[in-house]
Design an enzyme around this catalytic site. Structure first.
Site, PDB file in Angstrom:
ATOM      1  N   TYR A 230       0.824  -1.210   0.000  1.00  0.00           N
ATOM      2  CA  TYR A 230       0.000   0.000   0.000  1.00  0.00           C
ATOM      3  C   TYR A 230       0.856   1.258   0.000  1.00  0.00           C
ATOM      4  O   TYR A 230       0.396   2.316  -0.450  1.00  0.00           O
ATOM      5  CB  TYR A 230      -0.982  -0.058   1.168  1.00  0.00           C
ATOM      6  CG  TYR A 230      -1.888  -1.256   1.037  1.00  0.00           C
ATOM      7  CD1 TYR A 230      -2.892  -1.277   0.079  1.00  0.00           C
ATOM      8  CD2 TYR A 230      -1.677  -2.397   1.799  1.00  0.00           C
ATOM      9  CE1 TYR A 230      -3.683  -2.400  -0.101  1.00  0.00           C
ATOM     10  CE2 TYR A 230      -2.460  -3.527   1.629  1.00  0.00           C
ATOM     11  CZ  TYR A 230      -3.467  -3.524   0.677  1.00  0.00           C
ATOM     12  OH  TYR A 230      -4.238  -4.648   0.489  1.00  0.00           O
ATOM     13  N   PHE A 378       1.365 -10.062  -8.959  1.00  0.00           N
ATOM     14  CA  PHE A 378       1.923  -8.766  -8.575  1.00  0.00           C
ATOM     15  C   PHE A 378       2.550  -8.007  -9.741  1.00  0.00           C
ATOM     16  O   PHE A 378       2.838  -6.822  -9.610  1.00  0.00           O
ATOM     17  CB  PHE A 378       2.862  -8.864  -7.369  1.00  0.00           C
ATOM     18  CG  PHE A 378       4.107  -9.681  -7.520  1.00  0.00           C
ATOM     19  CD1 PHE A 378       5.106  -9.329  -8.394  1.00  0.00           C
ATOM     20  CD2 PHE A 378       4.300 -10.803  -6.712  1.00  0.00           C
ATOM     21  CE1 PHE A 378       6.267 -10.068  -8.491  1.00  0.00           C
ATOM     22  CE2 PHE A 378       5.463 -11.560  -6.812  1.00  0.00           C
ATOM     23  CZ  PHE A 378       6.453 -11.183  -7.711  1.00  0.00           C
ATOM     24  N   HIS A 379       2.707  -8.646 -10.906  1.00  0.00           N
ATOM     25  CA  HIS A 379       3.077  -7.845 -12.072  1.00  0.00           C
ATOM     26  C   HIS A 379       1.879  -7.053 -12.587  1.00  0.00           C
ATOM     27  O   HIS A 379       2.064  -6.075 -13.332  1.00  0.00           O
ATOM     28  CB  HIS A 379       3.654  -8.727 -13.178  1.00  0.00           C
ATOM     29  CG  HIS A 379       5.119  -8.989 -13.002  1.00  0.00           C
ATOM     30  ND1 HIS A 379       5.600 -10.051 -12.253  1.00  0.00           N
ATOM     31  CD2 HIS A 379       6.219  -8.317 -13.442  1.00  0.00           C
ATOM     32  CE1 HIS A 379       6.927 -10.032 -12.260  1.00  0.00           C
ATOM     33  NE2 HIS A 379       7.325  -8.988 -12.968  1.00  0.00           N
ATOM     34  N   ARG A 440       7.954 -20.631  -8.827  1.00  0.00           N
ATOM     35  CA  ARG A 440       8.544 -19.305  -8.988  1.00  0.00           C
ATOM     36  C   ARG A 440       9.921 -19.276  -8.320  1.00  0.00           C
ATOM     37  O   ARG A 440      10.277 -20.172  -7.568  1.00  0.00           O
ATOM     38  CB  ARG A 440       7.645 -18.244  -8.343  1.00  0.00           C
ATOM     39  CG  ARG A 440       7.414 -18.416  -6.841  1.00  0.00           C
ATOM     40  CD  ARG A 440       6.664 -17.235  -6.263  1.00  0.00           C
ATOM     41  NE  ARG A 440       6.263 -17.475  -4.875  1.00  0.00           N
ATOM     42  CZ  ARG A 440       6.151 -16.511  -3.971  1.00  0.00           C
ATOM     43  NH1 ARG A 440       6.436 -15.267  -4.294  1.00  0.00           N
ATOM     44  NH2 ARG A 440       5.751 -16.792  -2.739  1.00  0.00           N
TER      45      ARG A 440
END
Length: 554
Positions: A230, A378-379, A440
């Site tokens: 955030y 998150f990309h 990943r």
């Protein structure tokens, strides 16, 4: 909100400090993109990592990509952009010493952490918790990066206190309110990262501790590690709420709703870290459940944001003649690269938010946590909602700071579309592979496993294509910004496009209490104690038993 300051300006020294933070961030973005291209090609099965600067090993390149993108670029933008927004809203310069201190601390921290990564002494990834061990310069650099945000925060708070003394009884301007509140949230959230680094990791890397407590340091990291999302995202929200409506000819719907949204992020962003630790031993299941519940809670202000920003955009499109159900969309400022990039960032963020909500589920998390589903998610969030917004804002911010006209406007306009196409292709491949179990953060994807699992092969190929397109988009941005800084035509004074609200700030009643920031900071700390207190009481003191693991020089 509507500060009559079309002629607003900053002292030359303050503009210079803001520019240099941005410039360092742009360099970090460029280097991160080069290393990110290597990661994408790795998924495609192309083993060319040795050709890339900072990529003598896969994990060294992965660390460079994550740290430079997720820490250096985002901190540079938050510091620079919110410093300017607060000064503009209050129509006054910031305390010069604090701003300069933030700038030089940021540059020094970037240099130290960058040295450790490039020299092969910090291949510990972005999530640098124990027992992976880096050189002490990496941890000192990370600490200085955080301190730079504290100094910048002190500059904003000091300016706000002085403004309130001079304007007793006045509501805090909305642009200043949401900018300062972003740093208030981060000041609290960053304490976990600071304690992890200064109390544990830095002394450990210097040999003062022989062993380390992996679970405690991991918990401290994730105390900050989700809230930092955030701190990346809220500066983008500041632009979406306070600038984008005006840039599209519209107005923001409600001053009060906007303040409540940012207050909700202050309250709910931090006590959610255990949802990154669902599989960790040593944390009772009921405490993980509390954090999981709060994770769904923090999704709510983003939903409100989606409706508020879309309403503001529709207001602007219809004011420009848009008719029918969707006729307002073509009337938006798609021909302005500063706006179109952010509109595209919003569209991609819808998908990123949905995949994040999926991953917040305990059962779904067990399936995808250590797979490429996560970087696919998150990309679309930090990699697009944040990064593409930074690029879009930079198309007006750099000209404002330098007094130069944007060079290559058509290239800038195309850049947002190229980047968006690339990230959607990349995310499609990574999410598809993740749902089939493709790991990943693993160099072996490019070698033995890829040929054995057909689903991984095709997913990796798609991700590789998307990564190449994204790299082209970032290269276009770098060319436009460099040309603007070096060769842009000198222009006159420019106005920062601050939006007005349809419903202005209330002058009486309960909404006035929204400006009592001390009350909400207290409530945020109380909620954190409820969420983390039982773990601390049941777990402490630290269990310093694990040896470190790192590159051969250790």
């Amino acid at each position: 909100m509507a500060v009559a300051a079309a002629d607003f300006d900053l002292p030359r020294s303050q503009k210079r400090n803001i520019r240099w933070m941005l410039y360092v961030g742009f360099v970090a973005l460029t280097v991160a993109a080069v290393n990110g291209l290597g990661q994408a090609l790795n998924y495609a099965g192309i083993d060319i990592l040795d050709w890339f600067p900072g990529m003598q090993t896969y994990y060294q390149g992965l660390t460079a990509h994550g740290v430079l993108m997720a820490l250096v670029l985002t901190f540079a933008f938050a510091n620079a952009f919110l410093a300017l927004m607060t000064a503009r809203a209050l129509a006054r310069p910031l305390p010069g010493l604090l701003l300069a201190g933030a700038t030089w601390t940021f540059i020094l921290g970037t240099g130290l952490a960058g040295f450790a990564i490039v020299s092969g002494r910090a291949s510990v990834l972005y999530t640098f918790y124990a027992p992976l061990k880096a050189h002490w310069t990496f941890y000192l650099g990370a600490a200085l990066l955080v301190i730079s945000t504290w100094l910048l925060s002190a500059a904003l708070f000091t300016a706000l206190v002085r403004w309130r003394r001079e304007n007793p009884g006045e509501r805090i301007p909305l642009l200043a309110y949401i900018s300062v509140l972003t740093f208030a949230m981060w000041d609290i959230a960053s304490l976990g990262l600071a304690i992890e680094v200064v109390v544990f990791l830095l002394p450990w890397s210097l040999g003062l501790w022989e062993a380390i407590d992996p679970l405690l340091t991991r918990t401290l990291f994730w105390f900050s590690g989700h809230a930092i999302v955030y701190f990346w995202l809220l500066p983008a929200y500041v632009s979406w709420y306070a600038l984008i409506p005006r840039q599209n000819g519209g107005k923001l719907f409600s001053d009060g709703i906007t303040r409540i949204v940012f207050l909700m992020f202050l309250l709910l962003s931090i006590p959610v870290g255990f949802h990154h630790q669902y599989t960790d031993p040593g944390i009772p299941a009921w405490q993980k459940a509390v954090h999981g519940f709060l994770t769904f809670g923090v999704f709510f202000p983003s939903l409100v944001t989606a409706f508020s920003v879309m309403a503001a955009l529709e207001n602007g499109g219809r004011a420009r003649g848009g008719r029918g159900l969707l006729g307002w969309i073509p009337k938006l400022s798609w021909g302005d690269p500063a706006v179109s990039a952010q509109l595209l960032a919003m569209l991609v963020f819808l998908l990123g938010g949905i995949t994040g909500l999926m991953n917040a589920s305990y059962s779904m998390n067990q399936v995808v946590h250590n797979t490429t589903f996560i970087p696919g998610h998150f990309h679309m969030t930090v990699g697009t909602a944040v990064a593409l917004t930074i690029m879009g804002v930079s198309y007006w911010l750099v000209p404002w700071l330098t007094g130069r006209q944007l060079v290559g406007r058509r290239i800038a306009l195309a850049q947002g579309w190229v980047y968006t196409i690339g990230v959607l292709v990349l995310a499609r491949g990574l999410i598809q592979g993740g749902l089939e179990g493709m790991p990943r953060r693993s160099a072996v994807v490019a070698s033995s496993y890829m040929g054995e699992v057909p689903g991984w092969h095709w997913a990796g190929q798609i991700a590789g294509i998307g990564g190449v397109i994204m790299f082209v988009g970032i290269a276009m941005f770098a060319v436009v910004i460099a040309a603007t800084i070096l060769f842009g035509k000198r222009t006159g004074e420019q106005e920062i496009p601050v939006s007005e609200t349809i419903l202005p700030p209330a002058r009486s009643g309960w909404e006035v209490r929204l400006d009592d920031l001390r009350l909400y900071v207290f409530l945020a700390i109380l909620l954190i104690l409820i969420a983390y207190g039982p773990f601390a009481v049941g777990y402490l003191p630290p269990k310093m038993t694990a040896p470190g693991f790192g590159p051969p020089f250790f």
